[in-house]
Design a protein around this motif. Structure first.
Motif, PDB file in Angstrom:
ATOM      1  N   UNK A  88      -4.154 -30.574 -25.551  1.00  0.00           N
ATOM      2  CA  UNK A  88      -3.494 -31.628 -26.066  1.00  0.00           C
ATOM      3  C   UNK A  88      -2.496 -30.888 -25.355  1.00  0.00           C
ATOM      4  N   UNK A  89      -1.240 -31.433 -25.566  1.00  0.00           N
ATOM      5  CA  UNK A  89       0.356 -30.745 -26.455  1.00  0.00           C
ATOM      6  C   UNK A  89      -0.004 -30.413 -27.243  1.00  0.00           C
ATOM      7  N   UNK A  90       0.181 -29.108 -27.931  1.00  0.00           N
ATOM      8  CA  UNK A  90       0.487 -27.676 -28.722  1.00  0.00           C
ATOM      9  C   UNK A  90      -0.498 -27.310 -29.078  1.00  0.00           C
ATOM     10  N   UNK A  91      -1.425 -27.262 -27.790  1.00  0.00           N
ATOM     11  CA  UNK A  91      -2.702 -26.318 -28.143  1.00  0.00           C
ATOM     12  C   UNK A  91      -2.085 -25.420 -27.146  1.00  0.00           C
ATOM     13  N   UNK A  92      -2.944 -24.414 -27.767  1.00  0.00           N
ATOM     14  CA  UNK A  92      -2.263 -22.556 -27.378  1.00  0.00           C
ATOM     15  C   UNK A  92      -3.956 -22.614 -26.464  1.00  0.00           C
ATOM     16  N   UNK A  93      -3.326 -21.390 -25.072  1.00  0.00           N
ATOM     17  CA  UNK A  93      -3.458 -21.820 -24.055  1.00  0.00           C
ATOM     18  C   UNK A  93      -3.920 -20.210 -23.249  1.00  0.00           C
ATOM     19  N   UNK A  94      -4.746 -20.149 -22.512  1.00  0.00           N
ATOM     20  CA  UNK A  94      -5.183 -18.973 -21.324  1.00  0.00           C
ATOM     21  C   UNK A  94      -4.960 -19.143 -19.921  1.00  0.00           C
ATOM     22  N   UNK A  95      -4.107 -19.047 -20.098  1.00  0.00           N
ATOM     23  CA  UNK A  95      -3.560 -19.055 -18.420  1.00  0.00           C
ATOM     24  C   UNK A  95      -3.862 -18.125 -17.435  1.00  0.00           C
ATOM     25  N   UNK A  96      -4.465 -18.327 -16.172  1.00  0.00           N
ATOM     26  CA  UNK A  96      -4.368 -17.388 -15.141  1.00  0.00           C
ATOM     27  C   UNK A  96      -3.506 -17.547 -14.218  1.00  0.00           C
ATOM     28  N   UNK A  97      -3.043 -16.490 -13.136  1.00  0.00           N
ATOM     29  CA  UNK A  97      -2.477 -16.131 -12.068  1.00  0.00           C
ATOM     30  C   UNK A  97      -3.430 -16.957 -10.979  1.00  0.00           C
TER      31      UNK A  97
END
Length: 114
Positions: A88-97
């Motif tokens: 959801x909005x406000x969540x801290x996430x990890x993104x990958x290329x």
């Protein structure tokens, strides 16, 4: 780990748990054919409308050598959100290329940061 006849891939990034939910998305790094390569970043979701795309904002410090001080900067990155990851909005996430999925999306959400 096998579920419903499909194998679940591990992207090989530490501190990420594989989602329990199974999806049929081809652009999922766990259940589809999308490969994660390049850099991984952490950020906060600032915009998510549930259309499989989100805007992640990351803030960092930049050193200005002329004034010998740090300044705050931010960058906003568009990322694909697979249906098996519940965010959801406000969540801290990890993104990958990954490979370019559209004109502005070249990252995929890998999971939440605990």
């Amino acid at each position: 780990m096998v579920s419903k006849g499909k194998t679940v891939k591990d992207p090989g990034i530490p501190n990420i748990t594989i989602p329990e939910k199974v999806c049929e998305d081809e652009d999922c790094p766990y259940h589809g054919s999308l490969r994660v390569r390049g850099i991984t970043l952490e950020g906060v979701i600032v915009k998510y409308r549930g259309t499989k795309a989100a805007v992640i904002e990351r803030q960092y410090l930049y050193y200005d050598s002329k004034y010998k001080r740090y300044e705050r900067r931010r960058s906003r990155i568009h990322a694909h959100v697979p249906p098996c990851i519940n965010v959801r909005e406000g969540d801290k996430v990890i993104i990958g290329e990954c490979r370019p999925l559209s004109k502005s999306i070249s990252f995929v959400v890998l999971g939440k940061v605990s």
